[in-house]
Design a protein around this motif. Sequence first.
Motif, PDB file in Angstrom:
ATOM      1  N   LEU A 170     -32.230   7.205   0.170  1.00 21.48           N
ATOM      2  CA  LEU A 170     -33.175   8.569  -0.047  1.00 21.48           C
ATOM      3  C   LEU A 170     -34.056   8.980  -1.102  1.00 21.48           C
ATOM      4  O   LEU A 170     -35.112   9.230  -1.209  1.00 21.48           O
ATOM      5  N   GLU A 171     -33.122   8.969  -2.414  1.00 28.98           N
ATOM      6  CA  GLU A 171     -33.728   9.311  -3.583  1.00 28.98           C
ATOM      7  C   GLU A 171     -35.223   9.128  -3.961  1.00 28.98           C
ATOM      8  O   GLU A 171     -36.433   8.893  -4.730  1.00 28.98           O
ATOM      9  N   THR A 172     -35.000   7.380  -3.327  1.00 27.72           N
ATOM     10  CA  THR A 172     -35.845   6.401  -3.802  1.00 27.72           C
ATOM     11  C   THR A 172     -36.672   6.742  -3.107  1.00 27.72           C
ATOM     12  O   THR A 172     -38.182   6.086  -3.437  1.00 27.72           O
ATOM     13  N   GLU A 173     -36.588   6.921  -1.646  1.00 24.24           N
ATOM     14  CA  GLU A 173     -37.026   7.078  -0.671  1.00 24.24           C
ATOM     15  C   GLU A 173     -38.274   8.783  -1.261  1.00 24.24           C
ATOM     16  O   GLU A 173     -39.836   8.694  -0.745  1.00 24.24           O
ATOM     17  N   ALA A 174     -38.019   9.220  -2.015  1.00 22.63           N
ATOM     18  CA  ALA A 174     -38.740  10.706  -2.266  1.00 22.63           C
ATOM     19  C   ALA A 174     -39.273  10.149  -3.679  1.00 22.63           C
ATOM     20  O   ALA A 174     -40.471  10.678  -3.957  1.00 22.63           O
ATOM     21  N   LEU A 175     -39.059   9.814  -4.396  1.00 24.52           N
ATOM     22  CA  LEU A 175     -39.433   8.915  -5.448  1.00 24.52           C
ATOM     23  C   LEU A 175     -40.804   8.017  -5.479  1.00 24.52           C
ATOM     24  O   LEU A 175     -41.607   8.269  -5.839  1.00 24.52           O
ATOM     25  N   LEU A 176     -40.668   7.144  -4.443  1.00 25.95           N
ATOM     26  CA  LEU A 176     -41.472   6.507  -4.136  1.00 25.95           C
ATOM     27  C   LEU A 176     -42.950   7.239  -3.331  1.00 25.95           C
ATOM     28  O   LEU A 176     -43.769   7.324  -3.592  1.00 25.95           O
ATOM     29  N   MET A 177     -42.520   8.100  -2.598  1.00 26.09           N
ATOM     30  CA  MET A 177     -43.686   9.410  -2.091  1.00 26.09           C
ATOM     31  C   MET A 177     -44.709  10.292  -2.947  1.00 26.09           C
ATOM     32  O   MET A 177     -45.813   9.861  -3.137  1.00 26.09           O
TER      33      MET A 177
END
Length: 211
Positions: free
Chosen positions: A69-76
């Motif tokens: 989830l944090e990877t997803e937010a950081l990539l966004m």
Amino acid sequence: MINGLKPFSYSGRFITFEGIDGAGKSTHIQFVTDLLREKGYQLVVTREPGGTALGEKLRDLLLHDKMNLETEALLMFAARREHIAEVIEPALKRGDWVISDRFTDASFAYQGGGRGLDLDKMRQLEAWVHPHLQPDLTFLFDVSPEVAQSRLEAARSPDKFEREKADFFNRVRHEYLRRAEEFPNRFRVIDSSRSIGAIRETIKELIGEMD
Ligand code: ADP
Ligand code: TYD
């Protein structure tokens, strides 16, 4: 008159479209761009995640690959940083109007509301990536997940986010509405359960307020 948060001294305006999947953003972006071009504004029409060559590669990963989830937010937010630096700020500086299909409110709604990432982390990313930039106007297309889902089923095959269940979209919707309450100056909530024609009339009135 829309009392938006006008970034610095940019002469252009920044308009974003938000809502759960299937709420009708894409349908109405075309209408708004036609309306603004008729008024003589120079427009840049773009989207998130995406809007740059790198951002579109990240979009492909974000929409199709499973990830933390944090990877997803950081990539966004990584895609957003590139988008702001390469597209949004240069356009606003030129005096163009920027129309974006989604921006940071979507991260609050999906990664925060939908997936449960701590909103304070999101606020830190927002403050890092665009401390001084906010949309002048945000159209929030608001509709129940049930209506959105039935429209989507008739229209296209689902990506990673669109395969989520109604519970998820209820949380996304709730966070969007919370953001709209927090920033009433720039948000305009549109009842998207109505007909396309009725929604167009509302949009026309709201765009008229920007003159
Ligand atoms: P989004 O971009 O928000 O995911 P779309 O604009 O692609 O949503 O709309 C999803 C589907 O619903 C499309 O097939 C579109 O034609 C249809 N649609 C959009 N708005 C309405 C509306 N107000 N009434 C009925 N159908 C709609
Ligand atoms: P969208 O472009 O609306 O999809 P489509 O072209 O299929 O209508 O958005 C892509 C998906 O990305 C959407 O499900 C919402 C999600 N998203 C996030 O989860 N966080 C974000 O910060 C952004 C910008 C989008």
